[in-house]
Write an enzyme that holds these catalytic residues in place. Structure first.
Site, PDB file in Angstrom:
ATOM      1  N   LYS A 690     -72.353  -6.020  23.822  1.00 23.73           N
ATOM      2  CA  LYS A 690     -73.119  -6.388  23.099  1.00 23.73           C
ATOM      3  C   LYS A 690     -73.325  -6.458  21.558  1.00 23.73           C
ATOM      4  O   LYS A 690     -71.454  -5.095  21.515  1.00 23.73           O
ATOM      5  CB  LYS A 690     -74.338  -5.684  22.962  1.00 23.73           C
ATOM      6  N   VAL A 692     -72.012  -4.810  17.586  1.00 22.28           N
ATOM      7  CA  VAL A 692     -72.245  -3.104  17.303  1.00 22.28           C
ATOM      8  C   VAL A 692     -72.411  -2.861  16.160  1.00 22.28           C
ATOM      9  O   VAL A 692     -72.869  -2.416  14.740  1.00 22.28           O
ATOM     10  CB  VAL A 692     -71.302  -2.376  17.993  1.00 22.28           C
ATOM     11  N   GLU A 694     -73.738  -4.533  12.965  1.00 24.73           N
ATOM     12  CA  GLU A 694     -74.479  -4.365  11.539  1.00 24.73           C
ATOM     13  C   GLU A 694     -75.363  -3.363  12.562  1.00 24.73           C
ATOM     14  O   GLU A 694     -76.386  -2.632  11.256  1.00 24.73           O
ATOM     15  CB  GLU A 694     -74.922  -5.343  12.181  1.00 24.73           C
TER      16      GLU A 694
END
Lengths: 737, 315, 189
Positions: A690, A692, A694
């Protein structure tokens, strides 16, 4: 390649390269000054001229007169294009204000002319010779006043249970208003483009942009030309943070200048123009109500927020994350984007969450205090593993509680100051604060092409590297999948000639683009399998790619020997299926902060920052860590020094340079620690990764605000927390102590 | 930036003589002038490079003080061992300003002549009586942003502040400015005489006549005492002062106080110095008497008092 | 010449755009360059536009970011706020003079080793400053955080952070830049 269900165990679960620390492969070019950024590409087109922009000096109205006679007469000037010379350009979907053309001024410093000359000095000098007269129109620029007048916090986007009843009967409630300032991306490289549109037909653009395919389409729409006639290159981007997601005036002006002058033209936006000419994160005013039982269980959330936008835009939706971050059966959120005629507000790093969590996570701190609970335990108690609006929708993975516990342990939360204003070292008050963070983990379809020749692999995708590490993680993905060494992989990015990728934004880039590269590598493996002549037809899945060799039943061959020296080319994209809609897929973090606040002046200095992150498989702990550090640093600015100041009568941001708009400097940033939990998420991508980028900015401002409160006993609910917002409160407390 | 002729002056007399030409301007470090020229706030037609005039020495005076050449860089001045030993206030003020790169280039004379950082002065679309006498003051319009601007010594024509840290220390140290006129005469100014208050002519920012050149700054003999410069700003470095306090305190409690960030010039009053033994609020009562803050910068009054209180508490 | 407008601005080409150039010799990274430049040309634009040495970056062009930091006669300055013609005969060191991709100097390598950058745009300026501040500390030049003005200066985190504060990094690599500088300092000591 379709991704229609969660990944099973795969090669990334036993990876040699993915997930391992690897220094940036573009590092040598960057540290030696050889990485070519947009404005610097002397070599790509001969005879480049320089364009210098002129910005409007009213916020709203019409241009009644423009006279460029003197500018055209100035030495070295090849062309002047004014907005009155050009019919209003089409507005691409991604632009709210028109980028150029016609007599209407929609915001301050909107581009209204470009002067093209042989040198910057001459273009800049001549731009100031253009005479402009305006008919100004009245407009509204004051968010506070507009909210007061409208009394409208927006229609609920979600309204579950009975919020009013729950608040009415709850023993512990909070009702508070929080404000965040408008913020500027302030990336270090200004928006810049070189455009060759000399013949008015084919257009070649070298620019600094996060989203190649979007921007190509936006250019096609804006100029009403065929996208196939446009070529874009953006191999190095000197920071974006959302500010370079869109087509902006630099490209449009360079194109118009090039067509007018019949030569390639380069335009960089002057820094003092950027703050009002380009986009920014809107300010917000947020009202938060929370209700809880004596046991600390939250029974209701009511989060309403306003932000501002030019008519037709969407502002900064600060309430969305509140829908599913914490448990609580009654919940309502509403956002109202109020039309103001300030410059164009749009996405900036963690759009929505950055502002929303800045408020929500102070509110959570205030609730914990009312409940006399440890704010860490209060959050743990109210964790949820399902979407609280739709309990049938689980989180694919949610390790927020582990983040909180791990963070508390590492930070030494037990030893924190427990009495607001109670710990002092000399003139400095010491405080501790924490906050939670949540940011969605979206993915977008993403394509890539791979070329194999003589054992070397070239990856081509229009994905961009805006400092995020795309070059490196893409090389890692390809090397892992094809069984090659990192040195055998070359990555080419940011070119419209390459397959369309997710691009960089919304925390979707790393996860999506690596999945797309994986898909392309699998397609290449299929081609290789088809080429192998070993009797029975082999399937790609029956082959192993390891250390430069292809291994399988009756196969043991060097990758370098595949294709008899001919290049093998394969292309594919990852397509993410709708099974994801049945899940909440997100990233989580816990942030812990120690501050020192000067007891007399209110100056706040950070002393320690810690982040513990749950963000799927970390593709490269070096670059991912830097992304989180960067978010924390930007958040430090947002919390303590950054705010676009609005002239409420004239409608513009007055502190429109890097002296007036204060991003964090080196001396502001203390020791920072980042911890990643091992939490691969099979529902996210084949790599179980996934984004990271933000997550690191989310929640941090509130953790700082909570630490400032803990240090001083003065609760500030407006950002940035500058001395003027603390000094009276400190004086009052000193007088009463 | 407007085109200009460029010439190097070999000595101060040649520089002052060349500077009589209309539209002429001296350039030394250039760190403020070029910034302003890019905005066309400054539009000299002739630029006279005075960096080669030999005015970069720092030498003792017969009175026991120091004469600082106008071209001495901020970095060199802050590092001078005599300054560090005898005038630590000046060294502290210098290193709290700008950045290392800028201090390497910026000069003593140029620092004194820095122009305000008022956002409305910098945005040439905005009316500003400094840039264009009689145009009006956008900073005093309804809805203007004034958090950084002045609270005292200001006028209806202008509420800008002087941005220098160095000058605040020099004011507290009773330094004087020496100049050379084109006709060869020299003059000497106290800082209060050097910096006129804006009144109705805020475009007049110094007492310099056309062509007059700063040649040196003279520090009187050291006054000793405990010397501190405290600068309050939004970030920890590389920012202009919201409020700064220069304090010289003697063992008997007497001393001097000057403020930066609040006024069009370094701000000091005798009556306030005399009140120092009575504490911060007594000092500020005198020093800020007659202040005319806006809603957004009224905090500077409280902040100045509390900053001084912090410095006094430390003894 | 037209009179100035209400805001005092002139709109006259003859007054604004006289064409004054000056000869100027720059010694950049050991190579002599004889140039004739528009007087308005900053040292930064001379490097980037006339010599195609684009390592020094233009982040703000107003002395507010430090991306253009270079060394002139051994002293770091902002190349955007000085005229090229004022540097006739000067020795200028840019990032290109530190090392090439094939042969990096110790600071460049330390920046890679510590991931002390992301987008890379401020990086050349950071490296030029980082190199210079170690010299400034050795030479005893005081900073805002120097506690004692009369003794040698310790190479502390606070000293490095303060001295590097004239180089903005919006990607927020400060913590890693600090480590990179320590790596070089320790190797030298």
């Amino acid at each position: 390649m379709d991704f229609n269900q969660a990944s099973e165990e795969n090669l990334f679960d036993h990876a040699r390269i993915v997930g391992k620390p690897h220094a940036r492969i573009d590092g040598r070019l960057k540290v030696s000054g050889q990485a070519p950024y947009a404005y610097e590409r002397h070599d790509v087109a001969a005879g480049q001229l320089v364009g210098y922009p002129l910005g409007a000096t009213i916020a709203k109205g019409r241009i009644t007169h423009m006279d460029a006679t003197q500018a055209l007469k100035a030495p070295g000037v090849a062309a002047v294009v004014t907005t009155l010379d050009v019919a209003p350009l089409n507005r691409a979907e991604s632009n709210v204000a028109r980028l150029f053309g016609g007599d209407v001024v929609e915001h301050y410093h909107q581009a209204i002319a470009v002067v093209v000359a042989d040198t910057l000095e001459r273009a800049r000098g001549a731009a100031n010779l253009i005479e402009v007269r305006y008919a100004e129109e009245d407009a509204e620029f004051d968010l506070e006043a507009a909210l007061e007048r409208l009394q409208n916090l927006g229609e609920p986007a979600a309204d579950v249970g009975d919020v009013e009843a729950a608040i009415a009967k709850a023993p512990v409630t909070l009702d508070a208003v929080y404000r965040t300032s408008a913020q500027s991306h302030a990336m270090m490289e200004p928006h810049a483009s070189i455009v060759d549109w000399s013949d008015g037909k084919a257009m070649t653009v070298w620019l600094s942009n996060q989203m190649i395919a979007w921007t190509r389409q936006a250019l096609a729409t804006t100029f009403d030309i065929d996208a196939d006639a446009i070529r874009l290159e953006s191999p190095y981007v000197g920071g974006g943070f959302g500010g370079k997601l869109w087509l902006r005036a630099d490209t449009v002006l360079a194109a118009l200048g090039s067509r007018a002058a019949g030569r390639p033209v380069k335009v960089a936006l002057p820094r003092p123009l950027m703050f009002n000419n380009t986009t920014h994160r809107s300010a917000t005013i947020q009202r938060l109500r929370i209700a809880a039982g004596e046991d600390g269980r939250i029974t209701a959330f009511d989060h309403a927020a306003v932000s501002h936008t030019l008519p037709g835009g969407s502002g900064e939706d600060a309430v969305n994350q509140t829908r599913c971050f914490y448990a609580g059966e009654n919940r309502r959120v509403a956002h109202h984007a109020i039309d103001l005629h300030l410059p164009e507000s749009a996405d900036m790093r963690a759009p929505g969450e950055a502002s929303g969590l800045a408020a929500l996570e102070i509110a959570m701190d205030e609730m914990a205090e009312k409940l006399d609970m440890d704010p860490v335990e209060f959050r743990i108690l109210n964790d949820t593993q399902v979407d609280p609006e739709d309990p049938d929708k689980p989180f694919s993975q949610r390790h927020f509680v582990e983040c909180l516990r791990e963070g508390a342990e590492r930070f030494g939360w037990e030893a924190r100051n427990r009495t607001p204003g109670g710990r002092r070292e000399g003139a400095w008050l010491i405080g501790h604060g924490m906050a939670g963070a949540y940011r969605g983990a979206p993915t977008l379809d993403s394509g890539a092409r791979v070329r194999l020749a003589r054992g070397r692999l070239v990856v081509e995708t229009d994905m961009t590297d805006i400092g995020t590490g795309s070059y490196t993680i893409i090389a890692q993905t390809a090397a892992e999948t094809m069984g090659l060494a990192m040195e055998d992989v070359e990555v080419r990015l940011g070119n419209s000639a390459y397959p369309v990728s997710s691009g960089s934004g919304g925390q979707f880039g790393a996860a999506s683009a690596t999945a797309g590269v994986y898909a392309a590598c699998l397609a290449l493996q299929k081609k290789i399998a088809a080429q192998l002549k070993v009797g029975a037809q082999l399937k790609a899945e029956e082959l192993r790619f390891d250390q430069g060799r292809i291994l399988g039943e009756g196969v043991d061959l060097a990758l370098a020997d595949v294709g008899d020296g001919d290049e093998l080319v394969a292309e594919d994209k990852i397509h993410f299926g709708d099974f994801k809609e049945g899940l909440q897929i997100g990233t989580f973090a816990a942030h812990f902060i120690e501050v020192a606040v000067h007891a007399y002046t209110g100056e706040t200095r950070l002393r320690r920052m810690l982040a513990v992150c749950d963000a799927g498989r970390i593709l490269n702990p070096i670059t991912a860590r830097s992304q989180v550090l960067g978010g924390m640093t930007m958040a430090a600015g947002a919390a303590l020094s950054e705010g676009l100041e609005v002239d409420r009568a004239r409608g513009f941001f007055t502190n429109h340079d890097l002296a007036g708009y204060e991003v964090a400097v080196h001396a502001d940033i203390p020791e920072q620690e980042v911890v990643f939990l091992e939490t691969p998420d099979a529902a996210s991508t084949p790599l179980k990764a996934k984004g990271v980028g933000e997550l690191g900015i989310c929640g941090v401002p509130a953790a700082i605000a909570n630490a400032v409160y803990n240090a001083t006993g003065v609760r500030v609910r407006d950002y940035p927390i500058t001395v003027d917002r603390l000094v009276e409160g400190l004086a009052e407390r000193a007088a009463h102590s | 930036m407007r085109a200009f002729r460029y010439a190097r002056a070999a000595d101060p007399a040649a520089a002052a003589s060349a500077a009589q030409a209309p539209g002429a301007k001296f350039i030394a470090g250039g760190t403020n002038l070029l910034d302003l020229m890019k905005h066309e706030i400054e539009t000299p037609t002739q630029v006279i490079d005075v960096t080669g005039t030999g005015l970069d020495t720092i030498a003792p005076t017969p009175e026991g003080g120091l004469r600082i050449g106008a071209m001495a860089s901020n970095a060199a001045l802050s590092a001078d061992t005599r300054v560090r030993r005898d005038y630590p206030l000046l060294s502290r003020a210098l290193v709290s300003g700008a950045s290392g790169q800028l201090r390497n280039k910026a000069t003593t004379g140029g620092n004194l002549l820095q122009r305000t950082r008022c956002a409305y002065f910098y945005d040439t679309a905005m009316p500003c009586n400094k840039r264009s006498p009689g145009a009006g003051c956008a900073a005093q319009g309804e809805g203007a942003t004034t958090r950084q601007l002045g609270v005292i010594g200001i006028s209806e024509a202008c509420i800008a502040t002087h941005p220098s840290d160095m000058a605040v220390a020099l004011r507290a140290l009773d330094a004087e400015v020496e100049t050379l006129l084109p006709d060869g005469r020299t003059r000497r100014f106290t800082l209060d005489a050097f910096y006129p208050l804006p009144g109705d002519s805020p475009h007049i920012e110094s007492a310099l006549a056309p062509g007059e050149m700063i040649t040196s700054v003279v520090l009187p003999a050291p006054v000793g005492g405990r010397q501190t410069y405290y600068k309050v700003r939004d970030r920890a470095s590389y920012a202009f002062a919201l409020v700064s306090v220069a304090l010289i305190q003697q063992d008997d409690g007497s001393g001097r106080v000057a403020l930066g960030g609040v006024a069009p010039r370094p701000w000091r009053r005798d009556a306030a110095d005399e009140a120092l033994p009575q504490g911060a609020s007594a000092v500020m009562e005198k020093l800020l008497e007659g202040a005319r803050p806006t809603r957004d910068n009224a905090y500077k009054l409280r902040l100045a008092e509390r900053t001084l209180a912090a410095l006094l508490e430390e003894t | 010449m037209h009179p100035p407008d209400q805001l005092g601005r002139h709109r006259d080409a003859s007054a604004a755009c006289g064409d004054d150039h000056s000869p100027c010799t720059l010694h950049v990274n050991g190579t002599r360059h004889d140039l004739t430049l528009d007087n308005r040309t900053t040292l930064l634009d001379a490097l980037r536009e006339h010599l195609a040495l684009t390592g020094a970056k233009k982040g703000c062009d107003h002395g507010q970011c430090g991306a253009c930091t270079v060394a002139v006669n051994g002293t770091r300055i902002n190349a955007c706020l000085t005229l090229a013609v004022m540097h006739d005969g000067d020795e200028i060191t840019t990032i290109e003079g530190h090392g090439t991709p094939e042969s990096l100097d110790a600071m460049q390598q330390a920046f890679i080793d510590n991931d002390a950058f992301q987008c890379g745009y401020c990086t050349p300026g950071q490296i030029c400053s980082a190199t210079a501040i170690l010299e400034e500390i050795r030479a005893g030049l005081p900073s805002h955080v120097t506690e004692n003005l009369s003794t040698a200066i310790d190479l502390t985190d606070a000293e490095i952070r303060e001295r590097m504060s004239g180089n903005l990094c919006r990607c927020g690599a400060y913590a890693n830049i600090l480590k990179a500088i320590h790596q070089v300092a320790e190797a030298h000591s």
